[in-house]
Design an enzyme around this catalytic site. Structure first.
Site, short mmCIF file in Angstrom:
data_model
loop_
_atom_site.label_atom_id
_atom_site.label_comp_id
_atom_site.label_asym_id
_atom_site.label_seq_id
_atom_site.Cartn_x
_atom_site.Cartn_y
_atom_site.Cartn_z
N ASP A 265 -12.11 -51.12 -120.17
CA ASP A 265 -10.71 -50.74 -120.27
C ASP A 265 -10.56 -49.35 -119.69
O ASP A 265 -11.48 -48.53 -119.78
CB ASP A 265 -10.29 -50.76 -121.76
CG ASP A 265 -8.80 -50.90 -121.96
OD1 ASP A 265 -8.38 -51.92 -122.55
OD2 ASP A 265 -8.04 -49.99 -121.54
N VAL B 3 -6.05 -59.46 -127.03
CA VAL B 3 -6.59 -60.71 -126.53
C VAL B 3 -8.04 -60.54 -126.09
O VAL B 3 -8.94 -61.24 -126.55
CB VAL B 3 -5.72 -61.25 -125.36
CG1 VAL B 3 -6.39 -62.44 -124.69
CG2 VAL B 3 -4.34 -61.64 -125.87
N CYS C 260 4.38 -61.63 -127.28
CA CYS C 260 4.41 -62.78 -126.36
C CYS C 260 5.72 -63.55 -126.28
O CYS C 260 6.20 -63.81 -125.18
CB CYS C 260 3.30 -63.75 -126.73
SG CYS C 260 1.70 -63.13 -126.23
N VAL D 253 -5.55 -57.92 -118.99
CA VAL D 253 -4.69 -56.73 -119.06
C VAL D 253 -3.28 -57.14 -119.42
O VAL D 253 -2.92 -58.32 -119.35
CB VAL D 253 -4.69 -55.94 -117.73
CG1 VAL D 253 -6.10 -55.47 -117.40
CG2 VAL D 253 -4.14 -56.78 -116.60
C1 UDX Z 1 -2.15 -58.87 -123.00
C2 UDX Z 1 -0.78 -59.40 -122.58
O1 UDX Z 1 0.20 -58.74 -123.35
C3 UDX Z 1 -0.63 -60.87 -122.76
O2 UDX Z 1 0.48 -61.33 -122.05
C4 UDX Z 1 -1.78 -61.59 -122.21
O3 UDX Z 1 -1.69 -62.95 -122.55
C5 UDX Z 1 -3.09 -61.01 -122.62
O4 UDX Z 1 -3.14 -59.61 -122.39
P1 UDX Z 1 -2.96 -57.88 -125.26
O5 UDX Z 1 -4.42 -58.05 -125.22
O6 UDX Z 1 -2.28 -58.05 -126.57
O7 UDX Z 1 -2.24 -58.96 -124.39
O8 UDX Z 1 -2.53 -56.52 -124.52
P2 UDX Z 1 -2.98 -55.05 -124.84
O9 UDX Z 1 -3.41 -54.93 -126.26
O10 UDX Z 1 -1.93 -54.15 -124.29
O11 UDX Z 1 -4.31 -54.86 -123.96
C6 UDX Z 1 -4.38 -54.74 -122.60
C7 UDX Z 1 -5.45 -53.68 -122.26
O12 UDX Z 1 -5.66 -53.66 -120.85
C8 UDX Z 1 -5.09 -52.26 -122.67
O13 UDX Z 1 -6.07 -51.74 -123.52
C9 UDX Z 1 -5.04 -51.49 -121.32
O14 UDX Z 1 -5.51 -50.17 -121.44
C10 UDX Z 1 -5.94 -52.33 -120.45
N1 UDX Z 1 -5.69 -52.17 -119.02
C11 UDX Z 1 -4.46 -52.34 -118.51
C12 UDX Z 1 -6.77 -51.88 -118.17
O15 UDX Z 1 -7.90 -51.71 -118.60
N2 UDX Z 1 -6.54 -51.81 -116.83
C13 UDX Z 1 -5.30 -51.94 -116.28
O16 UDX Z 1 -5.13 -51.84 -115.06
C14 UDX Z 1 -4.22 -52.21 -117.16
C1 UDX Z 2 1.94 -66.45 -130.46
C2 UDX Z 2 1.43 -67.90 -130.33
O1 UDX Z 2 1.45 -68.53 -131.61
C3 UDX Z 2 0.02 -67.92 -129.74
O2 UDX Z 2 -0.41 -69.25 -129.54
C4 UDX Z 2 0.06 -67.17 -128.42
O3 UDX Z 2 -1.24 -67.13 -127.86
C5 UDX Z 2 0.60 -65.77 -128.61
O4 UDX Z 2 1.89 -65.81 -129.22
P1 UDX Z 2 1.55 -64.49 -132.21
O5 UDX Z 2 2.70 -63.83 -131.52
O6 UDX Z 2 0.31 -63.70 -132.44
O7 UDX Z 2 1.10 -65.79 -131.40
O8 UDX Z 2 2.02 -64.98 -133.66
P2 UDX Z 2 2.83 -66.24 -134.23
O9 UDX Z 2 2.14 -66.68 -135.45
O10 UDX Z 2 3.09 -67.24 -133.20
O11 UDX Z 2 4.20 -65.58 -134.70
C6 UDX Z 2 5.15 -65.05 -133.79
C7 UDX Z 2 6.37 -64.55 -134.55
O12 UDX Z 2 7.12 -65.65 -135.06
C8 UDX Z 2 6.04 -63.67 -135.75
O13 UDX Z 2 6.94 -62.58 -135.82
C9 UDX Z 2 6.22 -64.60 -136.91
O14 UDX Z 2 6.52 -63.93 -138.10
C10 UDX Z 2 7.39 -65.45 -136.43
N1 UDX Z 2 7.46 -66.76 -137.12
C11 UDX Z 2 6.47 -67.67 -136.96
C12 UDX Z 2 8.56 -67.06 -137.90
O15 UDX Z 2 9.47 -66.24 -138.04
N2 UDX Z 2 8.61 -68.28 -138.52
C13 UDX Z 2 7.64 -69.21 -138.39
O16 UDX Z 2 7.76 -70.30 -138.99
C14 UDX Z 2 6.52 -68.89 -137.59
#
Ligand code: UDX
Ligand code: UDX
Length: 463
Positions: free
Chosen positions: A35, A14, A277, A91
């Site tokens: 990070d 994200v 998510c 995070v």
């Molecule tokens: C995360 C959450 O999973 C999601 O629920 C939220 O909406 C957005 O943040 P994502 O970016 O996919 O999503 O997570 P991730 O790829 O695990 O990245 C989080 C980062 O934060 C990691 O790189 C981790 O090292 C870092 N982190 C975590 C810090 O820098 N400080 C901390 O204290 C904890």
């Molecule tokens: C989701 C939300 O779409 C996004 O708005 C939010 O910020 C984070 O979570 P993401 O998890 O990245 O995003 O992917 P998404 O395209 O939503 O798919 C989620 C899962 O559902 C995948 O495993 C996908 O293959 C599955 N899926 C999606 C189905 O099996 N059928 C569908 O018709 C659509």
């Protein structure tokens, strides 16, 4: 105050893409992504932009354009916090694995650590933006911690949830359906909202920027994910009924999707939704509902996750049953390991659970995924702790290409909907397999008629 310096804590799926797009669209603002994970930051700073840690179409081009100009990746968290007028918290908030709410509630320890660090370091007023998906009313806890900093600094907390989907993150960020910003109704709160609106207004039309109170914004994010996941579980529930009745789920989806009230999107039956998510957010919603004593609400939403688990296990059970009730010692080729196409993310991917079921039956699995490597696959399986790491190494191999994966296999399981799977030389694959050669298409991706003509026994979800 006009924001000139942004800091984002968390360089993940994200934080990374979101900040890259803000930096690209606002060259006048310095954006620093920090990070704790040194390897991750080093990867974001890799000289070869194709080696950055996250694969998303068009992301590396944007990083190449903005990095070193106004986009920076660093491990110096405190310095970046101190310099910034606006701090995004991105995070991770995983499901708790211990204590009260284990397996359900969101673990907020990283969020709290961030808040405490900001409180300690800040020397001037700051706007703190929740980007991570959080339970409703988390902003209250962050505010309590920040307001008790003891150094007279004023904080405004905004909720600005991310709706990007992996694989289309850049597209979703550049032309979002909407940007949601929640803040306090006080004049300071409204002022903070306008500061963030001004940033997005550099590229997002004003009518797509929605402002609400903080709690509505936090709950909207959970609700959106719950509704999306519910659609997938709903069509997946129908897929099982279709298989029993001779209906075809693709035809059903098309027929209902033409109703403008239902709409055609998110109706692809599959082996189950994955990703970081959907499950986490629904479990979190269930936990919140239960904590208010709303048991019917909790049970209603929990069913979406129960249906999803059922779909994954149903898929593996069907493979075992069809292969004459035993897969022991049989090679099964997995096409795809990522949770969806166009990403290297494997979190909660259905492939992990299907593999685990088959490994319990002593199958040998050969995986080909265009973006996922063996280390990640082993990590995902070891994380389940079903068997020893050495057993996972013994039973799961990574193939260099699909032909190697399928060579001498009894069956193919399609777990991810990568477009390139459709373009393979299926005759060549068939010739190299043991007969009868089975395809279990968990994504409804391939052409039944073409495969059956070659000689495959073909089964797709929902038909
Ligand atoms: C995360 C959450 O999973 C999601 O629920 C939220 O909406 C957005 O943040 P994502 O970016 O996919 O999503 O997570 P991730 O790829 O695990 O990245 C989080 C980062 O934060 C990691 O790189 C981790 O090292 C870092 N982190 C975590 C810090 O820098 N400080 C901390 O204290 C904890
Ligand atoms: C989701 C939300 O779409 C996004 O708005 C939010 O910020 C984070 O979570 P993401 O998890 O990245 O995003 O992917 P998404 O395209 O939503 O798919 C989620 C899962 O559902 C995948 O495993 C996908 O293959 C599955 N899926 C999606 C189905 O099996 N059928 C569908 O018709 C659509």
């Amino acid at each position: 105050m006009k924001v000139k310096n942004i800091c984002c804590i968390g360089a993940g799926y994200v934080g990374g893409p979101t900040m890259a797009v803000i930096a690209q669209k606002c060259p006048q603002i310095k954006v620093t992504v920090v990070d704790l994970n040194e390897n991750r930051i080093a990867a974001w700073n890799h000289l070869d932009v194709n080696k950055i840690p996250i694969y998303e179409p068009n992301l590396s081009e944007i990083v190449a354009e903005a990095r070193g100009r106004n986009l920076f990746f660093s491990t110096e968290v405190e310095k970046a916090i101190e310099e910034a007028e606006m701090i995004f918290i991105s995070v991770n908030t995983p499901t708790k694995t211990y204590g009260v709410g284990k397996g359900m509630a969101a673990d907020l320890k990283y969020i709290e650590l961030c808040a405490r660090q900001i409180a300690r370091v800040a020397k001037n007023d700051k706007i703190v933006v929740e980007k991570s998906t959080l339970p409703v009313r988390t902003a209250r806890a962050i505010k309590d911690i920040l307001d008790n900093n003891g150094n007279g600094v004023q904080f405004q907390i905004l909720s600005n949830p991310e709706f990007l989907a992996e694989g289309t993150a850049i597209q979703d960020l550049i032309s979002p359906d909407r940007v949601l910003i929640g803040g306090d109704s006080t004049s300071e709160g409204q002022n903070a909202i306008q500061q963030l609106v001004a940033i997005y207004a550099n590229w997002v039309p004003n009518d797509k920027i929605l402002t609400t109170n903080v709690w509505s914004s936090e709950l909207s994010k959970l609700t959106a994910n719950a509704f999306l996941a519910q659609r997938v579980s709903s069509i997946n529930a129908m897929s099982e009924l279709c298989e029993k009745t001779g209906a075809d789920v693709k035809e059903v989806a098309k027929a209902i999707g033409l109703d403008s009230r239902i709409g055609p999107k998110f109706l692809n039956a599959s082996v189950g939704f994955g990703g970081s998510c959907f499950q986490k957010d629904i479990l979190n919603l269930v936990y919140i509902a239960k904590s208010y004593g709303l048991n019917q609400v909790a049970e209603y939403w929990e069913q979406v996750v129960i249906m999803n688990d059922h779909q994954k296990h149903r898929f593996s059970k069907n493979i075992i049953k069809t292969l004459y009730d035993t897969v022991s010692g049989k090679k099964i080729a997995f096409l795809g390991w990522a949770f969806k196409k166009d990403t290297n993310d494997t979190r909660e991917s259905a492939a992990i659970y299907v593999a685990d079921d088959l490994l319990c039956e002593q199958a040998i699995i050969s995986v080909f995924d265009p973006k996922v490597g063996l280390e990640q696959i082993q990590f995902d399986l070891n994380y389940l702790e079903t068997r020893t790491e050495s057993k996972n190494i013994e039973a799961v191999e990574l193939a260099n290409n699909p032909y190697e994966a399928c060579n001498n296999a009894h069956a193919i399981a399609v777990l991810t909907e990568w477009d390139e799977f459709k373009t393979y030389d299926w005759q060549k694959i068939y010739d190299s397999m043991l007969k009868p050669a089975f395809v279990f298409d968990g994504r409804n991706l391939l052409e039944r008629e073409v495969l059956e003509k070659i000689g495959f026994v073909y089964q797709a979800i929902g038909s």
